[in-house]
Design an enzyme around this catalytic site. Structure first.
Site, PDB file in Angstrom:
ATOM      1  N   THR A  87      48.952  50.651   5.059  1.00  0.00           N
ATOM      2  CA  THR A  87      47.560  50.923   5.453  1.00  0.00           C
ATOM      3  C   THR A  87      46.645  50.313   4.390  1.00  0.00           C
ATOM      4  O   THR A  87      46.001  51.036   3.630  1.00  0.00           O
ATOM      5  CB  THR A  87      47.311  52.446   5.564  1.00  0.00           C
ATOM      6  OG1 THR A  87      47.842  53.091   4.379  1.00  0.00           O
ATOM      7  CG2 THR A  87      47.967  53.041   6.784  1.00  0.00           C
ATOM      8  N   HIS A 255      46.991  60.243 -20.175  1.00  0.00           N
ATOM      9  CA  HIS A 255      47.289  59.162 -21.119  1.00  0.00           C
ATOM     10  C   HIS A 255      46.219  58.088 -20.976  1.00  0.00           C
ATOM     11  O   HIS A 255      46.100  57.472 -19.916  1.00  0.00           O
ATOM     12  CB  HIS A 255      48.673  58.570 -20.851  1.00  0.00           C
ATOM     13  CG  HIS A 255      49.754  59.601 -20.955  1.00  0.00           C
ATOM     14  ND1 HIS A 255      50.165  60.108 -22.170  1.00  0.00           N
ATOM     15  CD2 HIS A 255      50.474  60.254 -20.012  1.00  0.00           C
ATOM     16  CE1 HIS A 255      51.101  61.020 -21.967  1.00  0.00           C
ATOM     17  NE2 HIS A 255      51.305  61.127 -20.663  1.00  0.00           N
ATOM     18  N   CYS A 264      48.539  52.743  -4.451  1.00  0.00           N
ATOM     19  CA  CYS A 264      48.010  54.000  -3.902  1.00  0.00           C
ATOM     20  C   CYS A 264      46.658  54.433  -4.472  1.00  0.00           C
ATOM     21  O   CYS A 264      45.700  54.597  -3.722  1.00  0.00           O
ATOM     22  CB  CYS A 264      49.040  55.103  -4.081  1.00  0.00           C
ATOM     23  SG  CYS A 264      50.479  54.848  -3.029  1.00  0.00           S
TER      24      CYS A 264
HETATM   25  N1  NAD Z   1      54.283  52.769  -2.268  1.00  0.00           N
HETATM   26  C1  NAD Z   1      54.103  54.033  -2.619  1.00  0.00           C
HETATM   27  O1  NAD Z   1      54.410  54.441  -3.731  1.00  0.00           O
HETATM   28  C2  NAD Z   1      53.538  55.036  -1.627  1.00  0.00           C
HETATM   29  C3  NAD Z   1      53.604  56.405  -1.929  1.00  0.00           C
HETATM   30  C4  NAD Z   1      53.091  57.313  -1.017  1.00  0.00           C
HETATM   31  C5  NAD Z   1      52.505  56.860   0.162  1.00  0.00           C
HETATM   32  N2  NAD Z   1      52.421  55.527   0.417  1.00  0.00           N
HETATM   33  C6  NAD Z   1      51.817  55.091   1.693  1.00  0.00           C
HETATM   34  O2  NAD Z   1      52.863  54.768   2.602  1.00  0.00           O
HETATM   35  C7  NAD Z   1      52.491  53.661   3.425  1.00  0.00           C
HETATM   36  C8  NAD Z   1      53.477  52.528   3.253  1.00  0.00           C
HETATM   37  O3  NAD Z   1      53.405  52.093   1.919  1.00  0.00           O
HETATM   38  P1  NAD Z   1      54.468  51.064   1.309  1.00  0.00           P
HETATM   39  O4  NAD Z   1      54.160  50.943  -0.137  1.00  0.00           O
HETATM   40  O5  NAD Z   1      55.813  51.450   1.748  1.00  0.00           O
HETATM   41  O6  NAD Z   1      53.998  49.724   2.072  1.00  0.00           O
HETATM   42  P2  NAD Z   1      54.760  48.327   2.135  1.00  0.00           P
HETATM   43  O7  NAD Z   1      53.699  47.320   2.294  1.00  0.00           O
HETATM   44  O8  NAD Z   1      55.743  48.222   1.015  1.00  0.00           O
HETATM   45  O9  NAD Z   1      55.616  48.428   3.491  1.00  0.00           O
HETATM   46  C9  NAD Z   1      55.045  48.469   4.762  1.00  0.00           C
HETATM   47  C10 NAD Z   1      56.034  47.810   5.716  1.00  0.00           C
HETATM   48  O10 NAD Z   1      55.558  47.977   7.040  1.00  0.00           O
HETATM   49  C11 NAD Z   1      55.890  46.821   7.774  1.00  0.00           C
HETATM   50  N3  NAD Z   1      55.047  46.773   8.972  1.00  0.00           N
HETATM   51  C12 NAD Z   1      53.724  46.528   9.059  1.00  0.00           C
HETATM   52  N4  NAD Z   1      53.322  46.572  10.341  1.00  0.00           N
HETATM   53  C13 NAD Z   1      54.418  46.860  11.086  1.00  0.00           C
HETATM   54  C14 NAD Z   1      54.644  47.046  12.469  1.00  0.00           C
HETATM   55  N5  NAD Z   1      53.642  46.972  13.342  1.00  0.00           N
HETATM   56  N6  NAD Z   1      55.898  47.334  12.888  1.00  0.00           N
HETATM   57  C15 NAD Z   1      56.914  47.424  12.001  1.00  0.00           C
HETATM   58  N7  NAD Z   1      56.749  47.257  10.667  1.00  0.00           N
HETATM   59  C16 NAD Z   1      55.524  46.975  10.218  1.00  0.00           C
HETATM   60  C17 NAD Z   1      55.648  45.697   6.802  1.00  0.00           C
HETATM   61  O11 NAD Z   1      56.329  44.510   7.180  1.00  0.00           O
HETATM   62  C18 NAD Z   1      56.184  46.302   5.508  1.00  0.00           C
HETATM   63  O12 NAD Z   1      57.544  45.985   5.314  1.00  0.00           O
HETATM   64  C19 NAD Z   1      51.061  53.311   3.014  1.00  0.00           C
HETATM   65  O13 NAD Z   1      50.169  53.988   3.849  1.00  0.00           O
HETATM   66  C20 NAD Z   1      50.963  53.846   1.601  1.00  0.00           C
HETATM   67  O14 NAD Z   1      49.657  54.172   1.238  1.00  0.00           O
HETATM   68  C21 NAD Z   1      52.944  54.600  -0.451  1.00  0.00           C
END
Ligand code: NAD
Length: 451
Positions: A87, A255, A264
């Site tokens: 997102t 820190h 995030c």
């Molecule tokens: N990374 C973190 O530490 C973390 C922690 C908590 C929450 N989040 C939230 O979780 C969500 C995902 O974050 P992330 O870091 O895993 O993102 P990311 O970008 O690493 O992964 C997202 C994945 O979704 C896939 N994708 C996009 N559109 C798609 C579709 N229509 N169909 C199938 N796959 C699709 C992309 O190819 C990608 O591999 C975000 O909303 C983020 O804010 C992330």
């Protein structure tokens, strides 16, 4: 045991899928990026996360974890669908939720019996409820489904540990069936006495944004205190220790440093401010935390420029590119902003990161940056060495060796991991964040200004 589809195989999706598979469920991880899926099948993980290759490998081998780019096929017979797509922020700071709706549309069109759709991506408050009406538009009449929200709190770098031993599990579910399934799926965590909050959809969604905004605010707050420490001759490490001993405050996220980054905090604080604005609510504290963070990164550039004297013809070594240790995630990493700032001042940069250099090569902010073989190579002929990410291997550098290889022995310890006296004793100049020293001259100046 449930048949689960996880859509979006990034940090959250892959960790969620692998951990739920490890709990004994049958999990299919789906991603629209076919190359990613091919690589995952070959056990090539798209990012660095300690312990994850082993967990994924074991669950593939034991037949509980599979990968596909065919969402429709993956949905057949699966009872629970987790949406974990990205997102990313739009230009105005609001979250781009198009991928969530794109997935929900396909799920709605392929309902083959009751399915629980669990929205796990971080999305503005109201998204989960709006998905219910949205999916009804595409679902066959009488098709049964629920939408729930289980925000994710995993921390990159210790993602498995934080998934398997979270501080809490938040479940936004409004039907007994949805709540039961989510309780069942998370049962192994409850056996470990993980606390749980079961609430409505909006409250669950807001818990995620409020948590990240609070943590970001804590960081910005201590960074402001650090700047005050420098002006007043106090040491922020000791101030933070003293403040953090108050159990109402706590010592975590106090820190001082170059500012927060990552995928995030910057995105979620901006999104909270944006959806609050859209609803006519002022969130002055969160907006101030965002502004303080941007200011802090600029201050870091000024700090380094001041340390090298005039920037012309100067070279700076940068240690750490990833936004934090134990990850190769470069999204919104402070190092990128700081390096871009140094380059704008005409300073040449040679950087080293233990795992993030491969991904760094194509990033525009790093154009022209040389990549070093190790920390000492980054320091070679430099007029200052800046530690931007506190990887363990930067915590105990051979200061005498650094002094030998550098043109001018200046250590800009932007993570405050060194004792200033140790650095000075090694014959180097120490520049920290908020490590002020009492000074009679400064006190006299202040007295005069107040008089
Ligand atoms: N990374 C973190 O530490 C973390 C922690 C908590 C929450 N989040 C939230 O979780 C969500 C995902 O974050 P992330 O870091 O895993 O993102 P990311 O970008 O690493 O992964 C997202 C994945 O979704 C896939 N994708 C996009 N559109 C798609 C579709 N229509 N169909 C199938 N796959 C699709 C992309 O190819 C990608 O591999 C975000 O909303 C983020 O804010 C992330």
């Amino acid at each position: 045991m449930y048949s689960i589809t996880v859509v979006g195989t990034g940090y959250v999706g892959l960790v969620t899928g692998a951990c739920f598979a490890d709990f004994g469920n049958h999990v299919t991880c789906v991603d629209s990026d076919e190359r990613k899926i091919e690589r995952l099948r070959a056990l090539e993980l798209p990012f660095f996360e300690p312990g994850l290759p082993e967990l994924v490998g074991r669950n593939i081998q034991e037949g509980r974890l599979t990968f596909t780019s065919d969402l429709e096929a993956a949905l057949k017979g699966s009872k629970v669908v987790f949406i974990t797509v990205g997102t990313p922020p739009r230009a105005d700071g609001s979250a781009d939720t198009r991928a969530i709706y794109a997935v929900a549309r396909i799920v709605a069109r392929n309902l083959d019996g009751y399915k629980l759709v669990v929205q796990k991506s971080t999305a503005p408050v109201g998204t989960a409820r709006s998905l219910i009406a949205f999916m009804k538009r595409f679902a066959k009449r009488g098709a049964e489904f629920d939408v729930a929200s289980t925000p994710e709190f995993l921390r990159e770098g210790s993602a498995i540990e934080t998934f398997m031993r979270p501080d809490r599990v938040v479940i936004g579910a409004e039907s007994p069936r949805a709540e039961k399934i989510l309780r069942d799926i998370h049962d192994p965590l409850f056996l470990l006495e993980t606390p749980m909050v079961v609430t409505n959809l909006e409250t669950a969604e807001l818990i995620k944004y409020a948590s990240n905004s609070f943590l970001a605010t804590k960081i910005s707050f201590i960074n402001e205190i650090a700047n005050l420490c420098e002006a007043l001759g106090a040491d922020v490490k000791v101030v933070a220790k003293g403040v953090g001993m108050d159990r109402r405050i706590g010592s975590k996220f106090l820190h001082a440093g170059p500012g927060y980054g990552g995928s995030c905090f910057p995105k979620d604080t901006q999104a909270l401010a944006a959806f609050a604005r859209a609803d006519g609510v002022t969130t002055g504290i969160v907006e101030a935390a965002i502004a303080a963070n941007e200011r802090q990164m600029k201050l870091m550039v000024e700090k380094i420029v001041k340390a090298v004297g005039s920037p012309r013809g100067k070279r700076v070594g940068v240690l750490g590119l990833a936004f934090k240790p134990n990850t190769d995630d470069l999204r919104e990493a402070p190092a990128l902003t700081i390096i871009a700032g140094l380059k704008r001042r005409g300073i040449r940069v040679r950087a080293f990161d233990p795992v993030a250099m491969e991904g760094a090569a194509g990033i525009p902010a790093l154009k022209g940056v040389e990549f070093a073989a190790d920390a000492y190579d980054a320091a070679r002929d430099a007029h200052a060495l800046a530690i931007v990410t506190e990887w363990n291997e930067f915590r105990n550098l051979d200061l005498a060796r650094l002094k030998r290889v550098m043109k001018r022995p200046v250590l800009c310890d932007l993570r405050n991991i060194y004792d200033p006296d140790d650095v000075t004793r090694a014959g180097m100049t120490h520049v920290g964040v908020g490590r002020g020293r009492p000074s009679a001259k400064r006190a006299a100046k202040r007295r005069k200004a107040r008089a």
